[in-house]
Design a protein around this motif. Structure first.
Motif, PDB file in Angstrom:
ATOM      1  N   SER A 115       6.058   9.339   3.989  1.00  0.00           N
ATOM      2  CA  SER A 115       4.729   8.896   4.369  1.00  0.00           C
ATOM      3  C   SER A 115       4.224   7.862   3.367  1.00  0.00           C
ATOM      4  N   ILE A 116       3.705   6.758   3.889  1.00  0.00           N
ATOM      5  CA  ILE A 116       3.127   5.687   3.071  1.00  0.00           C
ATOM      6  C   ILE A 116       1.678   5.526   3.527  1.00  0.00           C
ATOM      7  N   THR A 117       0.749   5.664   2.591  1.00  0.00           N
ATOM      8  CA  THR A 117      -0.663   5.585   2.983  1.00  0.00           C
ATOM      9  C   THR A 117      -1.448   4.509   2.241  1.00  0.00           C
ATOM     10  N   ASP A 118      -0.822   3.832   1.294  1.00  0.00           N
ATOM     11  CA  ASP A 118      -1.591   2.901   0.472  1.00  0.00           C
ATOM     12  C   ASP A 118      -1.332   1.430   0.786  1.00  0.00           C
ATOM     13  N   VAL A 119      -0.777   1.159   1.958  1.00  0.00           N
ATOM     14  CA  VAL A 119      -0.541  -0.223   2.376  1.00  0.00           C
ATOM     15  C   VAL A 119      -0.659  -0.295   3.899  1.00  0.00           C
ATOM     16  N   SER A 120      -1.093  -1.432   4.392  1.00  0.00           N
ATOM     17  CA  SER A 120      -1.242  -1.557   5.848  1.00  0.00           C
ATOM     18  C   SER A 120       0.144  -1.688   6.490  1.00  0.00           C
ATOM     19  N   PRO A 121       0.273  -1.223   7.723  1.00  0.00           N
ATOM     20  CA  PRO A 121       1.561  -1.327   8.416  1.00  0.00           C
ATOM     21  C   PRO A 121       2.068  -2.768   8.512  1.00  0.00           C
ATOM     22  N   ASP A 122       1.168  -3.728   8.672  1.00  0.00           N
ATOM     23  CA  ASP A 122       1.588  -5.126   8.782  1.00  0.00           C
ATOM     24  C   ASP A 122       2.247  -5.609   7.485  1.00  0.00           C
ATOM     25  N   ILE A 123       1.630  -5.288   6.362  1.00  0.00           N
ATOM     26  CA  ILE A 123       2.196  -5.677   5.066  1.00  0.00           C
ATOM     27  C   ILE A 123       3.516  -4.940   4.820  1.00  0.00           C
ATOM     28  N   ARG A 125       5.636  -3.896   7.020  1.00  0.00           N
ATOM     29  CA  ARG A 125       6.648  -4.508   7.893  1.00  0.00           C
ATOM     30  C   ARG A 125       7.221  -5.757   7.216  1.00  0.00           C
ATOM     31  N   HIS A 126       6.367  -6.594   6.639  1.00  0.00           N
ATOM     32  CA  HIS A 126       6.838  -7.787   5.924  1.00  0.00           C
ATOM     33  C   HIS A 126       7.718  -7.394   4.736  1.00  0.00           C
ATOM     34  N   LEU A 127       7.316  -6.373   4.009  1.00  0.00           N
ATOM     35  CA  LEU A 127       8.091  -5.901   2.864  1.00  0.00           C
ATOM     36  C   LEU A 127       9.477  -5.426   3.301  1.00  0.00           C
ATOM     37  N   LEU A 128       9.515  -4.622   4.345  1.00  0.00           N
ATOM     38  CA  LEU A 128      10.786  -4.091   4.824  1.00  0.00           C
ATOM     39  C   LEU A 128      11.669  -5.214   5.387  1.00  0.00           C
ATOM     40  N   PHE A 129      11.070  -6.167   6.054  1.00  0.00           N
ATOM     41  CA  PHE A 129      11.828  -7.318   6.564  1.00  0.00           C
ATOM     42  C   PHE A 129      12.464  -8.085   5.406  1.00  0.00           C
ATOM     43  N   TYR A 130      11.735  -8.232   4.319  1.00  0.00           N
ATOM     44  CA  TYR A 130      12.257  -8.895   3.122  1.00  0.00           C
ATOM     45  C   TYR A 130      13.440  -8.111   2.544  1.00  0.00           C
TER      46      TYR A 130
END
Length: 145
Positions: A115-123, A125-130
């Motif tokens: 579970s990740i609660t301290d970042v927005s899903p959009d951000i 997604r960009h992190l994981l794509f990177y």
């Protein structure tokens, strides 16, 4: 090739030999520049193959549950919405060990969701794509912050 006949060399009217009968000549070598065939080096498909696995639920073995709180106009938090991001433990271990550590456990059964609660899903997604070798435009990150 340009060749001289022996009779032309010995002919005094051609002035080929000096007074001592020595033949002096200048040699020049012309190197032919033939187009060398270029070696065939295929493109390495590894990066494309990894990027194709981005968010692939079928082959993923871990999942991030990223939730964000929606804030009301009076600054109170409202219900959380959750977004799932499927990933591959092996890629995370190599490219993002801190994210991979979220799936470690002391028991015999590995953790399958984090579970990740301290970042927005959009951000996220960009992190994981990177992490999967993708690139994101700098402007998208600046506008999302």
């Amino acid at each position: 090739y340009n060749m001289m006949k022996r009779s032309d060399i010995l002919d005094p009217s051609k002035n080929t030999l000096d007074d001592n009968g020595t033949l002096a000549f200048i040699v020049s070598i012309k190197e032919e520049t033939e187009a060398m065939p270029t070696a065939f080096v295929p493109n390495n498909p590894f990066l494309n193959m990894i990027q194709e696995k981005f968010l692939d639920e079928e082959t993923a073995d871990v999942c991030f549950e990223v939730s964000s709180s929606e804030i009301e106009e009076d600054r109170s938090k409202r219900s959380r919405s959750s977004t799932s991001f499927h990933a591959h433990r092996s890629i995370l271990q190599i490219c993002a060990p801190m994210l991979a550590s979220l799936f470690e456990s002391n028991e015999d059964r590995p953790v399958r969701a984090a579970s990740i609660t301290d970042v927005s899903p959009d951000i996220f997604r960009h992190l994981l794509f990177y992490v999967y070798g993708g690139e994101s435009a700098k402007r998208r990150f600046e506008s999302a912050c």
